[in-house]
Design a protein around this motif. Structure first.
Motif, PDB file in Angstrom:
ATOM      1  N   ASP A 190      -1.572  11.578 -46.989  1.00  0.00           N
ATOM      2  CA  ASP A 190      -1.639  13.044 -47.025  1.00  0.00           C
ATOM      3  C   ASP A 190      -0.521  13.670 -46.204  1.00  0.00           C
ATOM      4  OD1 ASP A 190      -3.864  13.063 -48.695  1.00  0.00           O
ATOM      5  OD2 ASP A 190      -5.252  12.925 -47.003  1.00  0.00           O
ATOM      6  N   ASN A 191       0.690  13.099 -46.337  1.00  0.00           N
ATOM      7  CA  ASN A 191       1.899  13.607 -45.667  1.00  0.00           C
ATOM      8  C   ASN A 191       1.821  13.541 -44.147  1.00  0.00           C
ATOM      9  OD1 ASN A 191       3.307  14.336 -48.095  1.00  0.00           O
ATOM     10  ND2 ASN A 191       1.958  16.124 -48.256  1.00  0.00           N
ATOM     11  N   LYS A 192       0.969  12.677 -43.649  1.00  0.00           N
ATOM     12  CA  LYS A 192       0.828  12.508 -42.203  1.00  0.00           C
ATOM     13  C   LYS A 192       0.997  11.033 -41.849  1.00  0.00           C
ATOM     14  CE  LYS A 192      -2.464  13.104 -38.407  1.00  0.00           C
ATOM     15  NZ  LYS A 192      -3.840  13.547 -38.030  1.00  0.00           N
ATOM     16  N   THR A 193       1.822  10.760 -40.857  1.00  0.00           N
ATOM     17  CA  THR A 193       2.012   9.381 -40.412  1.00  0.00           C
ATOM     18  C   THR A 193       0.737   8.867 -39.758  1.00  0.00           C
ATOM     19  OG1 THR A 193       4.389   9.721 -40.042  1.00  0.00           O
ATOM     20  CG2 THR A 193       3.362   7.853 -38.941  1.00  0.00           C
ATOM     21  N   VAL A 194       0.198   7.764 -40.294  1.00  0.00           N
ATOM     22  CA  VAL A 194      -1.064   7.225 -39.782  1.00  0.00           C
ATOM     23  C   VAL A 194      -0.884   5.843 -39.160  1.00  0.00           C
ATOM     24  CG1 VAL A 194      -2.525   8.564 -41.329  1.00  0.00           C
ATOM     25  CG2 VAL A 194      -1.649   6.349 -42.093  1.00  0.00           C
ATOM     26  N   LEU A 195       0.317   5.263 -39.316  1.00  0.00           N
ATOM     27  CA  LEU A 195       0.595   3.967 -38.683  1.00  0.00           C
ATOM     28  C   LEU A 195       2.106   3.784 -38.585  1.00  0.00           C
ATOM     29  CD1 LEU A 195      -0.533   1.269 -37.556  1.00  0.00           C
ATOM     30  CD2 LEU A 195      -0.323   0.332 -39.875  1.00  0.00           C
ATOM     31  N   SER A 210       0.248   9.642 -29.982  1.00  0.00           N
ATOM     32  CA  SER A 210      -1.100   9.497 -30.503  1.00  0.00           C
ATOM     33  C   SER A 210      -1.173   8.704 -31.811  1.00  0.00           C
ATOM     34  CB  SER A 210      -1.709  10.888 -30.744  1.00  0.00           C
ATOM     35  OG  SER A 210      -0.911  11.625 -31.665  1.00  0.00           O
ATOM     36  N   VAL A 211      -0.030   8.372 -32.390  1.00  0.00           N
ATOM     37  CA  VAL A 211      -0.025   7.665 -33.667  1.00  0.00           C
ATOM     38  C   VAL A 211      -0.285   6.174 -33.439  1.00  0.00           C
ATOM     39  CG1 VAL A 211       1.372   7.054 -35.686  1.00  0.00           C
ATOM     40  CG2 VAL A 211       1.573   9.325 -34.661  1.00  0.00           C
ATOM     41  N   PRO A 212      -1.179   5.558 -34.216  1.00  0.00           N
ATOM     42  CA  PRO A 212      -1.414   4.111 -34.101  1.00  0.00           C
ATOM     43  C   PRO A 212      -0.127   3.322 -34.337  1.00  0.00           C
ATOM     44  CG  PRO A 212      -3.145   5.134 -35.395  1.00  0.00           C
ATOM     45  CD  PRO A 212      -2.106   6.187 -35.189  1.00  0.00           C
ATOM     46  N   THR A 251      -6.719   5.204 -34.715  1.00  0.00           N
ATOM     47  CA  THR A 251      -7.378   6.451 -35.096  1.00  0.00           C
ATOM     48  C   THR A 251      -7.277   6.599 -36.617  1.00  0.00           C
ATOM     49  OG1 THR A 251      -5.314   7.730 -34.844  1.00  0.00           O
ATOM     50  CG2 THR A 251      -6.812   7.637 -32.929  1.00  0.00           C
ATOM     51  N   GLY A 252      -8.033   7.516 -37.180  1.00  0.00           N
ATOM     52  CA  GLY A 252      -7.950   7.779 -38.612  1.00  0.00           C
ATOM     53  C   GLY A 252      -8.250   6.548 -39.447  1.00  0.00           C
ATOM     54  N   PRO A 253      -7.455   6.262 -40.475  1.00  0.00           N
ATOM     55  CA  PRO A 253      -7.738   5.141 -41.371  1.00  0.00           C
ATOM     56  C   PRO A 253      -7.593   3.764 -40.733  1.00  0.00           C
ATOM     57  CG  PRO A 253      -5.611   6.120 -41.900  1.00  0.00           C
ATOM     58  CD  PRO A 253      -6.275   7.036 -40.915  1.00  0.00           C
ATOM     59  N   THR A 254      -6.988   3.684 -39.538  1.00  0.00           N
ATOM     60  CA  THR A 254      -6.882   2.397 -38.849  1.00  0.00           C
ATOM     61  C   THR A 254      -8.071   2.144 -37.926  1.00  0.00           C
ATOM     62  OG1 THR A 254      -5.653   3.291 -36.947  1.00  0.00           O
ATOM     63  CG2 THR A 254      -4.366   2.595 -38.877  1.00  0.00           C
ATOM     64  N   ASP A 255      -8.940   3.136 -37.755  1.00  0.00           N
ATOM     65  CA  ASP A 255     -10.111   3.028 -36.878  1.00  0.00           C
ATOM     66  C   ASP A 255     -11.275   2.389 -37.636  1.00  0.00           C
ATOM     67  OD1 ASP A 255     -12.195   3.291 -35.122  1.00  0.00           O
ATOM     68  OD2 ASP A 255     -11.987   5.452 -34.835  1.00  0.00           O
ATOM     69  N   PRO A 256     -11.782   1.234 -37.197  1.00  0.00           N
ATOM     70  CA  PRO A 256     -12.891   0.562 -37.889  1.00  0.00           C
ATOM     71  C   PRO A 256     -14.126   1.440 -38.058  1.00  0.00           C
ATOM     72  CG  PRO A 256     -11.923  -0.894 -36.252  1.00  0.00           C
ATOM     73  CD  PRO A 256     -11.308   0.451 -36.040  1.00  0.00           C
ATOM     74  N   LYS A 257     -14.290   2.448 -37.218  1.00  0.00           N
ATOM     75  CA  LYS A 257     -15.455   3.328 -37.338  1.00  0.00           C
ATOM     76  C   LYS A 257     -15.414   4.149 -38.631  1.00  0.00           C
ATOM     77  CE  LYS A 257     -15.999   3.804 -32.319  1.00  0.00           C
ATOM     78  NZ  LYS A 257     -15.953   4.753 -31.167  1.00  0.00           N
ATOM     79  N   THR A 258     -14.227   4.321 -39.200  1.00  0.00           N
ATOM     80  CA  THR A 258     -14.099   5.095 -40.440  1.00  0.00           C
ATOM     81  C   THR A 258     -14.162   4.211 -41.684  1.00  0.00           C
ATOM     82  OG1 THR A 258     -11.671   4.950 -40.558  1.00  0.00           O
ATOM     83  CG2 THR A 258     -12.607   6.712 -39.200  1.00  0.00           C
ATOM     84  N   TRP A 259     -14.177   2.893 -41.489  1.00  0.00           N
ATOM     85  CA  TRP A 259     -14.146   1.981 -42.623  1.00  0.00           C
ATOM     86  C   TRP A 259     -15.483   1.895 -43.338  1.00  0.00           C
ATOM     87  CZ3 TRP A 259     -11.368  -2.677 -39.839  1.00  0.00           C
ATOM     88  CH2 TRP A 259     -10.066  -2.283 -39.507  1.00  0.00           C
ATOM     89  N   LYS A 260     -15.411   1.677 -44.646  1.00  0.00           N
ATOM     90  CA  LYS A 260     -16.592   1.439 -45.462  1.00  0.00           C
ATOM     91  C   LYS A 260     -16.498   0.042 -46.062  1.00  0.00           C
ATOM     92  CE  LYS A 260     -17.086   6.333 -46.708  1.00  0.00           C
ATOM     93  NZ  LYS A 260     -17.151   7.319 -47.826  1.00  0.00           N
ATOM     94  N   PRO A 261     -17.605  -0.516 -46.561  1.00  0.00           N
ATOM     95  CA  PRO A 261     -17.529  -1.838 -47.206  1.00  0.00           C
ATOM     96  C   PRO A 261     -16.493  -1.829 -48.328  1.00  0.00           C
ATOM     97  CG  PRO A 261     -19.811  -1.209 -46.871  1.00  0.00           C
ATOM     98  CD  PRO A 261     -18.993  -0.003 -46.515  1.00  0.00           C
TER      99      PRO A 261
END
Length: 371
Positions: A190-195, A210-212, A251-261
């Motif tokens: 979404d146009n944001k650096t996540v890793l 703050s970026v992973p 944080t974000g998509p690299t955070d296991p708390k946000t992961w789904k099966p």
């Protein structure tokens, strides 16, 4: 329900053939909701067939049989022992800088392996290549090995396995795989650096914020849609129990708390890293509790590469692998292999979700049906 569907589209070949058939159906604007896809596995890995529960090979070497008996038996078995299963199809576009190119690995073929309607390759499109993807992509190890494999691809599965083994040995004992972080700069969603991916030998302090940030320099990136890889029933993501240290400041998509099966129809893809050749071999030998899971990324996202001008100004390039010196990365996508000179970006966007025929009887249940 399966038997009442109007259109059955089955491919006879490997994973690359499956996607070629899906591409052709899409090319003629046929409604995917009217079609069930399946395959007769004639390829080398056959991940698609295995994740559906139909196995890596067919029961009879002669698929037709006397009076088409074997083919009739196979078709009836699929129709009477299957359940509908959904599968995401992703649109993938590989792009290079104007100083480079994107092309299929290997020579031009006259056996139907390269379908002209799908390739659409000419001088104008040399900087970009778009295709569909259902299984998984490898940036690094499988791409490099497979690019050599395509030059010597044989006409049968056993010979192809031997060719692939020889090409693998060349890389393990002679050429050596370059770290993918020598090429990959960041993952954007979404146009944001996540890793972010530090350069090899670069100090971690260069990426304070703050970026992973990745903490390793792996030899392979695996972008996975189905829970199946390497032509074997290998579920890297699902079997992992450790390996989260490969990313700091999650944080974000690299955070296991946000992961789904992990599912093959959830609009997400999982990205993992293979750090070393020893790690690669251990996973092939069923030691898979430690997997470097980078994150779970949803539509749309892209992998961006380093500016080639920046790379040319780097020091000690003469010491590095030839592919690293010349800024060439190799990619495997659903059984097809690509060479990118001065890569710019690989983008992923959910294209559609198709119906497939997954096995469901007293003997086996396809993973896609189970999900």
């Amino acid at each position: 329900m399966v038997a009442q569907r109007h259109i059955q589209v089955w491919s006879a070949g490997g994973d690359g053939t499956v996607m070629s058939v899906v591409e052709l159906v899409d090319e003629y604007d046929i409604d995917f909701d009217l079609v069930y896809f399946s395959c007769i596995p004639f390829g080398t890995g056959n991940d698609f067939s295995q994740v559906l529960g139909w196995g890596r090979t067919i029961p009879h070497k002669d698929v037709l049989g006397n009076g088409l008996h074997h083919l009739e038996e196979l078709v009836c078995d699929r129709l009477t022992h299957s359940e509908p299963a959904r599968l995401d199809i992703w649109g993938v576009e590989m792009t290079s800088h104007s100083s480079g190119y994107v092309r299929l690995a290997g020579p031009e073929r006259a056996d139907g392996h390269d379908i002209p309607e799908i390739r659409n390759y000419d001088d104008i499109s040399r900087y970009s290549f778009a295709r569909k993807m259902s299984n998984y992509m490898s940036i690094g190890v499988q791409g490099y090995v497979g690019s050599g494999f395509e030059k010597h691809r044989a006409g049968n599965r056993l010979a192809n396995m031997m060719v692939y083994t020889i090409e693998s040995a060349k890389w393990v004992f002679w050429k050596h795989f370059p770290p993918v972080t020598a090429f990959i700069d960041e993952i954007v969603m979404d146009n944001k650096t996540v890793l972010r991916a530090p350069k090899p030998h670069e100090k971690k302090a260069a990426y304070n914020g703050s970026v992973p940030v990745m903490t390793k320099h792996p030899i392979d990136f695996v972008i996975q849609n189905i829970p199946h890889i390497w032509g074997r029933e290998v579920d890297l993501w699902g079997e992992a129990k450790s390996g989260l240290e490969c990313v700091s400041n999650r944080t974000g998509p690299t955070d296991p708390k946000t992961w789904k099966p992990q599912l093959a129809n959830d609009g997400r893809m999982e990205i993992m890293a293979i750090n070393t050749m020893a790690s690669y071999i251990k996973k092939l030998a069923n030691y898979r509790s430690h997997v470097s899971r980078l994150g779970q990324f949803q539509d749309p996202f892209e992998i961006r590469f380093r500016d080639p001008k920046e790379r040319k100004s780097a020091q000690r390039l003469w010491r590095r692998n030839r592919y690293e010196r010349e800024n060439i990365i190799c990619i495997m996508c659903d059984g097809e292999f690509y060479i990118l000179k001065d890569p710019k970006v690989v983008s992923f966007k959910l294209h559609s979700t198709i119906w497939t025929l997954g096995r469901n009887d007293g003997h086996a249940q396809g993973r896609l049906v189970l999900d």
